[in-house]
Design an enzyme around this catalytic site. Structure first.
Site, PDB file in Angstrom:
ATOM      1  N   PRO A 290       0.829  -1.208   0.000  1.00  0.00           N
ATOM      2  CG  PRO A 290       0.094  -0.922   2.200  1.00  0.00           C
ATOM      3  CD  PRO A 290       0.797  -1.909   1.289  1.00  0.00           C
ATOM      4  NE  ARG A 292      -4.112   5.995  -5.281  1.00  0.00           N
ATOM      5  CZ  ARG A 292      -3.979   6.840  -6.294  1.00  0.00           C
ATOM      6  NH1 ARG A 292      -4.426   8.080  -6.167  1.00  0.00           N
ATOM      7  NH2 ARG A 292      -3.436   6.461  -7.433  1.00  0.00           N
ATOM      8  NE  ARG A 328      -3.497  11.231  -8.092  1.00  0.00           N
ATOM      9  CZ  ARG A 328      -4.815  11.202  -7.960  1.00  0.00           C
ATOM     10  NH1 ARG A 328      -5.464  12.240  -7.430  1.00  0.00           N
ATOM     11  NH2 ARG A 328      -5.502  10.154  -8.355  1.00  0.00           N
ATOM     12  CE1 TYR A 332      -1.930   9.307 -14.017  1.00  0.00           C
ATOM     13  CE2 TYR A 332      -2.108   9.986 -11.737  1.00  0.00           C
ATOM     14  CZ  TYR A 332      -1.379   9.412 -12.753  1.00  0.00           C
ATOM     15  OH  TYR A 332      -0.123   8.937 -12.517  1.00  0.00           O
ATOM     16  CB  CYS A 359       1.921  30.271 -18.453  1.00  0.00           C
ATOM     17  SG  CYS A 359       1.491  31.200 -19.937  1.00  0.00           S
ATOM     18  CE1 TYR A 388       2.101   7.768  -6.873  1.00  0.00           C
ATOM     19  CE2 TYR A 388      -0.074   7.624  -5.881  1.00  0.00           C
ATOM     20  CZ  TYR A 388       1.084   7.017  -6.309  1.00  0.00           C
ATOM     21  OH  TYR A 388       1.220   5.662  -6.168  1.00  0.00           O
TER      22      TYR A 388
END
Length: 435
Positions: A290, A292, A328, A332, A359, A388
């Site tokens: 594990p 996250r 992220r 994603y 920008c 992350y």
């Protein structure tokens, strides 16, 4: 699923017993904040529930989610192993005092320098990803004296229901050897066993990330234990260990329904016990990784709202960070929740788009955030940024990397300093290169 309950006092968000506005005042914004007590609770849950009377167990932390000395040392206190995927993570582990026998070195394209580094450090286990790497490892291992455990990453052909960029176990994944390619796997095992410095231990598998349906893991367990049985009976190969990987889902928004750590562990353990008994295999150890699910929810990012802007279809709130501290969303299409940290008890009647200061039109953190009527200078807290966030942070537009603070029982400590502009140019030079 209802919104996660937040600890609030006098309308102000509390993190680890400390007021968010006081953390922002002391450290500035943008700022990553981790509730250290919440991390510890998750470590205890994994250690308590991932257990069996039939086989040994080990829980490894997947470093890629977030890595720093303070976290590695915390993991060490709870007797966690460590999954590293680069020379940098391996070096950090050594500098943090993590025992080398607790480290598992993954990666699909380890360089010669990284392999030699792992061997010289006495890294506990190297997980080889394919035949070319296996050959390179054997060549390097034969030149030194350390005994190194080896596992082979197997691709079980299970497609998890998650974003295509974080699926790692389907047929065309860049990771692992396809389980159907039995001849190659057997050849790799034979080559490893012929090298006196290497000890073949078993198989590793990882099917993806942010997975909520535990049936995917049950399918993986069925396939791998069946394959292990075949290795034992038909090829007389001893398999000691099976690593099921990680990827267990975390809560970000109401769309997410992750399983509790207790349920995840119980499901995996029971399925492993069932398959091992039915197929009568001799597995000695089961591992999981594990990452996250340990650090995502304990992490927060605090921003200060700057300018605001209305367009025909949107009301923008611009914050003092963005895609440089949370990639992220752009990578994603990840979803997050947020609040005005000092106005937690007010009605959320206004819809905003939270945008960063980079920008790029894609520098959007949250598309439809429901908040009280916001004002410039308000403190915005984005939830579940502990995985992350820092590990993917970057210097695009010469943005500075953020400081990281751990908080427990109302006391805060800075575990990573914020980057200065001077830090960004410390490696620039004008040295002649001899070619």
């Amino acid at each position: 699923m209802l919104h996660r309950e937040r600890n609030v006092e006098n309308g102000i968000l509390q993190i680890g017993g400390a007021a968010a506005d006081q953390l922002a005042k002391a450290c500035g914004t943008p700022l990553y904040v981790y509730d250290e007590g919440m991390i510890e609770a998750r470590l205890k849950a994994y250690k308590q529930h991932f257990r069996s009377d039939l086989f040994d167990t080990e829980v490894l932390y997947a470093s890629k989610a977030f890595a720093c000395k303070a976290l590695y040392q915390l993991l060490n206190r709870y007797d966690f192993g460590l999954d590293v995927v680069s020379g940098g993570e391996l070096f950090l582990a050594k500098e943090s005092g993590v025992p080398m026998d607790k480290i598992y070195f993954h990666g699909n394209n380890k360089t010669d320098a990284e392999i030699e580094m792992a061997l010289s450090y006495g890294c506990g286990t190297i997980v080889v990803d394919h035949k070319m790497e296996c050959e390179r490892l054997i060549e390097a291992a034969e030149k030194q004296e350390h005994q190194i455990n080896v596992m082979i990453r197997i691709n079980p052909g299970v497609t998890a229901h998650t974003h295509k960029y974080i699926i790692t176990g389907d047929l065309d994944s860049k990771f692992g050897v396809m389980m159907q390619n039995e001849e190659m796997i057997l050849s790799m095992i034979s080559s490893i066993n012929q090298c006196s410095q290497l000890n073949f231990q078993g198989f590793h598998s990882h099917i993806g990330s942010q997975i909520f349906d535990l049936r995917a893991y049950e399918t993986v367990i069925e396939r791998l234990v069946k394959f292990i049985k075949k290795c034992e009976t038909e090829h007389k190969i001893e398999i000691n260990c099976l690593n099921l990987g990680g990827g267990f889902g975390s809560y970000y928004t109401q769309e997410d329904q992750p399983k509790a750590i207790e349920e995840t562990c119980e499901t995996l353990i029971k399925k492993c016990e069932k398959e091992i008994r039915e197929k009568e295999v001799k597995l000695k150890q089961i591992l999981i990784e594990p990452g996250r699910s340990i650090v995502a929810e304990p992490g927060y990012t605090l921003y200060t709202i700057g300018f605001m802007k209305d367009t025909p279809n949107k009301s923008f709130l611009f914050v003092d960070g963005g895609m440089t501290d949370n990639m992220r969303v752009a990578l994603y299409d990840a979803k997050y929740d947020c609040d005005l940290a000092c106005r937690m008890d007010e009605e959320k009647e206004n819809k905003y788009t939270i945008a960063g200061k980079c920008c790029e039109s894609g520098d959007i953190l949250i598309e439809r955030a429901m908040l009280p009527k916001a004002e410039s200078g308000d403190l915005l807290a984005v939830y579940a940024t502990g995985a992350y966030g820092y590990s993917m942070s970057n210097n695009y537009n010469r943005m500075r990397k953020l400081p990281v603070v751990f908080v427990k029982n109302g006391k805060a400590r800075m575990v990573i300093k914020g980057e200065s502009y001077s830090d960004q140019i410390r490696l620039e030079t004008d040295e002649e290169v001899l070619i």
